[in-house]
Scaffold this active site. Sequence first.
Site, PDB file in Angstrom:
ATOM      1  CG  ASN A 141      -0.319  -0.192   2.500  1.00 22.04           C
ATOM      2  OD1 ASN A 141       0.914  -0.178   2.574  1.00 22.04           O
ATOM      3  ND2 ASN A 141      -1.096  -0.330   3.548  1.00 22.04           N
ATOM      4  CD  GLU A 155       5.826   5.213  13.420  1.00 18.88           C
ATOM      5  OE1 GLU A 155       4.934   4.394  13.626  1.00 18.88           O
ATOM      6  OE2 GLU A 155       5.748   6.097  12.541  1.00 18.88           O
TER       7      GLU A 155
HETATM    8  P1  ADP Z   1      -1.100   1.204   8.598  1.00 18.34           P
HETATM    9  O1  ADP Z   1       0.142   1.017   7.772  1.00 18.34           O
HETATM   10  O2  ADP Z   1      -2.227   1.775   7.767  1.00 18.34           O
HETATM   11  O3  ADP Z   1      -0.865   1.984   9.865  1.00 18.34           O
HETATM   12  P2  ADP Z   1      -1.083  -1.326  10.143  1.00 18.34           P
HETATM   13  O4  ADP Z   1      -0.080  -0.697  11.059  1.00 18.34           O
HETATM   14  O5  ADP Z   1      -2.277  -1.939  10.762  1.00 18.34           O
HETATM   15  O6  ADP Z   1      -1.612  -0.262   9.040  1.00 18.34           O
HETATM   16  O7  ADP Z   1      -0.374  -2.441   9.259  1.00 18.34           O
HETATM   17  C1  ADP Z   1       0.924  -2.241   8.778  1.00 18.34           C
HETATM   18  C2  ADP Z   1       1.010  -2.718   7.362  1.00 18.34           C
HETATM   19  O8  ADP Z   1       0.863  -4.141   7.314  1.00 18.34           O
HETATM   20  C3  ADP Z   1      -0.078  -2.175   6.433  1.00 18.34           C
HETATM   21  O9  ADP Z   1       0.225  -0.875   5.941  1.00 18.34           O
HETATM   22  C4  ADP Z   1      -0.095  -3.231   5.351  1.00 18.34           C
HETATM   23  O10 ADP Z   1       0.928  -3.023   4.384  1.00 18.34           O
HETATM   24  C5  ADP Z   1       0.208  -4.520   6.121  1.00 18.34           C
HETATM   25  N1  ADP Z   1      -1.011  -5.253   6.526  1.00 18.34           N
HETATM   26  C6  ADP Z   1      -1.944  -4.864   7.416  1.00 18.34           C
HETATM   27  N2  ADP Z   1      -2.916  -5.784   7.545  1.00 18.34           N
HETATM   28  C7  ADP Z   1      -2.604  -6.797   6.720  1.00 18.34           C
HETATM   29  C8  ADP Z   1      -3.210  -8.060   6.367  1.00 18.34           C
HETATM   30  N3  ADP Z   1      -4.354  -8.477   6.901  1.00 18.34           N
HETATM   31  N4  ADP Z   1      -2.580  -8.827   5.465  1.00 18.34           N
HETATM   32  C9  ADP Z   1      -1.431  -8.470   4.904  1.00 18.34           C
HETATM   33  N5  ADP Z   1      -0.795  -7.274   5.181  1.00 18.34           N
HETATM   34  C10 ADP Z   1      -1.368  -6.451   6.057  1.00 18.34           C
END
Ligand code: ADP
Length: 177
Positions: A141, A155
């Site tokens: 993403n 961070e």
């Molecule tokens: P964010 O980056 O939006 O803060 P999170 O900290 O929850 O989100 O998750 C870290 C990263 O892990 C996300 O940006 C995404 O790339 C990956 N991720 C999150 N949930 C999933 C999932 N269910 N399966 C695979 N990758 C995931």
Amino acid sequence: MAKEETKAKTQDFIQRSLVVLKPDAVQRGIVGEIIQRFERVGLKIVGMKMVMPDEHLYRQHYEDIGKMITRRGEQAFRYNVEYMMTGPVIAMVLEGVEAQPLVRKIVGPTEPKAAEMGTIRGDFSHMSFGYSDAKGVGVPNLVHASGSLEEAKQEIDLWFNGNELYDYSDLNEKYTR
Ligand code: ADP
């Protein structure tokens, strides 16, 4: 109002946030377009570098600070660390008025499928959690952005030394903050 008085009153609103342009953003050659999104709202880049962090840093970043295993489970955490280690990333510190929530708004929600058009994740990707879990990979993403002000502080300390961050006045400031 005296200049010093105004500065004291407004200083608390100025925040810094960590942004990481992930391996997919670097390898797709769209870092310029992504950085432009932050620049054009008037956010100031106060630190930036290309790095290839090791697993230890990502564990500190996503588990110790982001509490990802608790929030998303062990498997998603593992997939994500593997994804982040597929190539170099560009780490940046952005500064501006209430910058932490602003940067999250510009980036959009975690799952590209759910991210509105106009956000970075909505405009440049269309992956879903279901698809990436079936494939056994982390959701590519494009961008990491600090999830809270507290996380932003931790961070930034993890990714940058003090002497890699710069105080300067940019020409936008008069009108954008
Ligand atoms: P964010 O980056 O939006 O803060 P999170 O900290 O929850 O989100 O998750 C870290 C990263 O892990 C996300 O940006 C995404 O790339 C990956 N991720 C999150 N949930 C999933 C999932 N269910 N399966 C695979 N990758 C995931």
